[in-house]
Design an enzyme around this catalytic site. Structure first.
Site, PDB file in Angstrom:
ATOM      1  N   LYS A   1       0.836  -1.214   0.000  1.00 47.03           N
ATOM      2  CA  LYS A   1       0.000   0.000   0.000  1.00 47.03           C
ATOM      3  C   LYS A   1       0.866   1.258   0.000  1.00 47.03           C
ATOM      4  O   LYS A   1       0.614   2.192  -0.763  1.00 47.03           O
ATOM      5  CB  LYS A   1      -0.933  -0.038   1.211  1.00 47.03           C
ATOM      6  CG  LYS A   1      -1.864   1.142   1.329  1.00 47.03           C
ATOM      7  CD  LYS A   1      -3.118   0.807   2.108  1.00 47.03           C
ATOM      8  CE  LYS A   1      -2.880   0.626   3.590  1.00 47.03           C
ATOM      9  NZ  LYS A   1      -2.575   1.884   4.316  1.00 47.03           N
ATOM     10  N   SER A   2       1.882   1.280   0.850  1.00 45.81           N
ATOM     11  CA  SER A   2       2.731   2.486   0.940  1.00 45.81           C
ATOM     12  C   SER A   2       3.412   2.765  -0.397  1.00 45.81           C
ATOM     13  O   SER A   2       3.475   3.918  -0.858  1.00 45.81           O
ATOM     14  CB  SER A   2       3.814   2.279   2.007  1.00 45.81           C
ATOM     15  OG  SER A   2       3.230   2.145   3.266  1.00 45.81           O
TER      16      SER A   2
ATOM     17  N   LYS B   1      -4.630   5.856  14.521  1.00 46.42           N
ATOM     18  CA  LYS B   1      -4.702   5.201  13.201  1.00 46.42           C
ATOM     19  C   LYS B   1      -6.147   5.268  12.680  1.00 46.42           C
ATOM     20  O   LYS B   1      -6.932   6.075  13.156  1.00 46.42           O
ATOM     21  CB  LYS B   1      -4.205   3.755  13.323  1.00 46.42           C
ATOM     22  CG  LYS B   1      -2.713   3.671  13.679  1.00 46.42           C
ATOM     23  CD  LYS B   1      -1.868   4.191  12.565  1.00 46.42           C
ATOM     24  CE  LYS B   1      -0.400   4.165  12.924  1.00 46.42           C
ATOM     25  NZ  LYS B   1       0.438   4.813  11.930  1.00 46.42           N
TER      26      LYS B   1
ATOM     27  N   ARG C   1      -7.750  -3.163   9.341  1.00 44.03           N
ATOM     28  CA  ARG C   1      -6.878  -4.101  10.073  1.00 44.03           C
ATOM     29  C   ARG C   1      -7.561  -4.662  11.321  1.00 44.03           C
ATOM     30  O   ARG C   1      -7.243  -5.757  11.766  1.00 44.03           O
ATOM     31  CB  ARG C   1      -5.549  -3.444  10.419  1.00 44.03           C
ATOM     32  CG  ARG C   1      -4.787  -2.990   9.178  1.00 44.03           C
ATOM     33  CD  ARG C   1      -3.310  -2.791   9.414  1.00 44.03           C
ATOM     34  NE  ARG C   1      -2.748  -1.927   8.391  1.00 44.03           N
ATOM     35  CZ  ARG C   1      -2.433  -2.291   7.149  1.00 44.03           C
ATOM     36  NH1 ARG C   1      -2.610  -3.536   6.764  1.00 44.03           N
ATOM     37  NH2 ARG C   1      -1.930  -1.434   6.291  1.00 44.03           N
TER      38      ARG C   1
ATOM     39  N   SER D   1       6.534   9.085  12.420  1.00 43.37           N
ATOM     40  CA  SER D   1       5.528   8.983  11.360  1.00 43.37           C
ATOM     41  C   SER D   1       6.144   9.151   9.981  1.00 43.37           C
ATOM     42  O   SER D   1       6.650  10.225   9.637  1.00 43.37           O
ATOM     43  CB  SER D   1       4.436  10.042  11.565  1.00 43.37           C
ATOM     44  OG  SER D   1       3.642  10.121  10.400  1.00 43.37           O
TER      45      SER D   1
ATOM     46  N   ARG E   1      -6.550   1.904  17.779  1.00 42.67           N
ATOM     47  CA  ARG E   1      -6.395   0.448  17.627  1.00 42.67           C
ATOM     48  C   ARG E   1      -6.190  -0.286  18.950  1.00 42.67           C
ATOM     49  O   ARG E   1      -6.513  -1.476  19.046  1.00 42.67           O
ATOM     50  CB  ARG E   1      -5.249   0.141  16.649  1.00 42.67           C
ATOM     51  CG  ARG E   1      -5.667   0.432  15.220  1.00 42.67           C
ATOM     52  CD  ARG E   1      -4.620   0.091  14.197  1.00 42.67           C
ATOM     53  NE  ARG E   1      -5.215   0.168  12.868  1.00 42.67           N
ATOM     54  CZ  ARG E   1      -4.530   0.291  11.740  1.00 42.67           C
ATOM     55  NH1 ARG E   1      -3.208   0.343  11.771  1.00 42.67           N
ATOM     56  NH2 ARG E   1      -5.154   0.342  10.580  1.00 42.67           N
TER      57      ARG E   1
ATOM     58  N   ASP F   1       1.652  -1.191  11.976  1.00 42.81           N
ATOM     59  CA  ASP F   1       0.343  -1.619  11.466  1.00 42.81           C
ATOM     60  C   ASP F   1       0.011  -3.068  11.847  1.00 42.81           C
ATOM     61  O   ASP F   1      -1.104  -3.532  11.581  1.00 42.81           O
ATOM     62  CB  ASP F   1       0.302  -1.480   9.939  1.00 42.81           C
ATOM     63  CG  ASP F   1       0.267  -0.021   9.506  1.00 42.81           C
ATOM     64  OD1 ASP F   1      -0.152   0.835  10.320  1.00 42.81           O
ATOM     65  OD2 ASP F   1       0.667   0.273   8.372  1.00 42.81           O
TER      66      ASP F   1
ATOM     67  N   ARG G   1       2.863   5.943  -3.279  1.00 43.91           N
ATOM     68  CA  ARG G   1       4.031   6.737  -3.686  1.00 43.91           C
ATOM     69  C   ARG G   1       4.327   6.580  -5.180  1.00 43.91           C
ATOM     70  O   ARG G   1       4.821   7.513  -5.820  1.00 43.91           O
ATOM     71  CB  ARG G   1       5.239   6.332  -2.835  1.00 43.91           C
ATOM     72  CG  ARG G   1       5.142   6.859  -1.375  1.00 43.91           C
ATOM     73  CD  ARG G   1       6.071   6.088  -0.459  1.00 43.91           C
ATOM     74  NE  ARG G   1       6.126   6.606   0.895  1.00 43.91           N
ATOM     75  CZ  ARG G   1       5.220   6.378   1.851  1.00 43.91           C
ATOM     76  NH1 ARG G   1       4.122   5.655   1.591  1.00 43.91           N
ATOM     77  NH2 ARG G   1       5.384   6.862   3.077  1.00 43.91           N
TER      78      ARG G   1
END
Ligand code: S3P
Length: 448
Positions: A28-29, A354, A403, A174, A358, A327, A33
């Site tokens: 995903k990251s 998040k 998640r 972060s 979480r 995550d 990008r």
């Protein structure tokens, strides 16, 4: 966009053995990008293996709204025809980033140093999340932001017409904040410097270098000092997106807690800034091996083999590992419930901001299913009940968090009684093939 449609209640039943090959979707990251950097290059960037989850699709739409051409060729193959650094046009309409904190924060960074104005919104989860962590450093470039109270979306960003480069020490671990500042620095003259005390995922740095930006990272006493030279010409690339280690966590953890399982999860990136979960599982005594270790595109890659692990032990997860597995704590807490003894997870305050809080979301669902959880502001501890000891039987809230939903579905595969979630629809944000893939391994999941 997730969380706006009809909720999808789901139930997971005791399963096993889980066997076979789990080909999880693209990272995903790296997918976000790839689209963004493609939009900032002049010419065609070709992407294969793009994650076609809702979060990434929202970023693709946003890049189009800012003037790039994005073409879906099918089968995970995409092209982006970029407009170059500083070439973004003002969007005609509000940019809706759905559920994605990564999408909105990275895109705010990219447009922050262009003389354009854009308004951002998201779903009910995203519109609760803090944006000041990004707009504070962007203000140093000369960017203005007006949002709701508490620095929340919807929010309008007025890009700096005459940006100055900045030096910024990121106050929270972060990668999104670090990346927003670096992306803003692209269209500022001179050198933008970002300092992070704890190493977070470094995809932005690696990919900026790959697209031809001048960027260096030095390990110093202050932390990692990243220096980017502004106004580069980025060169379009061909990108093969690796599979997502954060998605791989679900079939891996499901295999560890279901009797007789043996699952192969091929081609998973083990970049040290992402791989903390897998070392933690090994520390707990999981039968988890890295096969065929190799390097691809400068990153360590392996095939993960996870087998039923009836004798895992609770551990103290090293807090310095937190950023590299941030995550993965929800699904780790599920594995901890099936281990013997206590698993302590400290230094994890970021989990509270998040897609949901979480710690709170997992603690509530674990307790409802018979597991003891203690918690503080930046730590939580799960008391394991052993491989056959988790009662299950309850319905958990997923709080619009993919998640959380997937973690409780994994829990149901090992618990004595079925485990349900009120809404599995957010799973489509990051792992749209979760149900079919887990089903193909032998998991008993159903929509209820
Ligand atoms: C991400 C960074 C992390 C992570 C998120 C993806 C990224 O968020 O939780 O899923 O791609 O940069 P933070 O930067 O808020 O830690």
């Amino acid at each position: 966009m997730s969380g706006h449609g009809t909720p999808i209640p789901m139930t997971s039943h005791r399963s096993g053995p889980l066997t076979g090959v789990a080909e999880v979707p693209g990272d995903k990251s790296i997918s976000h990008r790839s689209l963004i950097l493609g939009a900032l290059s002049v010419g065609e960037t070709k992407i294969s293996g793009l994650l076609e989850g809702e979060d990434v699709l929202d970023t693709a739409k946003a890049m189009q709204a800012f003037g790039a051409e994005v073409v879906n060729h099918g089968g995970g193959n995409w092209s982006v025809f970029g407009v170059g650094v500083g070439g973004f046009a003002e969007p005609d309409n509000v940019i809706d980033c759905g559920n994605s904190g990564t999408g909105v924060r990275l895109i705010m960074g990219v447009m922050a140093t262009s003389p354009i104005t854009a308004t951002f919104t998201g779903d009910a989860s995203l519109n609760k999340r803090p944006m000041a962590r990004v707009t504070d450093p962007l203000a140093l470039f000369g960017t203005q932001a007006v949002g709701r109270s508490g620095g929340r979306l919807p929010m309008t960003i007025v890009g700096a017409a005459d940006p100055v480069p900045v030096r910024y020490e990121v106050p929270v671990p972060s990668a999104q904040v670090k990346s927003a500042v670096l992306f803003a620095g692209l269209n500022a003259p001179g050198k933008t410097v970002v300092i992070e005390k704890e190493a977070t995922r470094d995809h932005t740095e690696r990919m900026l270098a790959g697209f031809g930006a001048e960027i260096t990272t030095e390990e110093t006493e202050e932390g990692r000092v990243i220096t980017l030279t502004g106004r580069p010409e980025l060169t379009p690339q061909e990108i093969a997106v690796p599979r997502d280690p954060s998605s791989a966590a679900f079939p891996v953890c499901a295999a560890l807690i279901t009797e007789g399982s043996d699952v192969l999860v091929p081609n998973i990136g083990l970049n040290p800034t992402r791989a903390g979960l897998y070392y933690t599982l090994q520390d707990m005594g999981a039968d988890l091996t890295f096969e065929n270790m190799r390097e691809e595109g400068g990153e360590p890659v392996a095939d993960l083999r996870a087998k039923f692990s009836p004798n895992m032990k609770g551990i103290e997860v090293p807090p310095e590992r937190a950023a590299s597995m941030i995550d993965e704590y929800p699904v780790l807490s599920v594995v901890a419930a099936f281990a013997e003894g206590k698993t302590m997870m400290a230094g994890v305050k970021e989990l509270r901001v998040k897609e949901s809080d979480r710690i709170d979301a997992m603690a509530k669902g674990l307790r409802a299913n018979g597991v003891t959880v203690e918690e503080g502001e930046d730590w939580w501890e799960v008391t394991g009940l052993g491989i056959d000891g988790v009662p299950g039987g309850a319905t958990c809230e997923s709080f619009l968090d993919h998640r959380i939903a997937m973690s409780f579905m994994v829990m149901g595969m090992g618990a004595k009684n079925p485990v349900s979630v009120d809404d599995g629809s957010p799973i489509a944000t990051s792992f749209p093939i979760f149900e079919s893939l887990m089903g193909s391994l032998g998991a008993k999941l159903e929509r209820t």
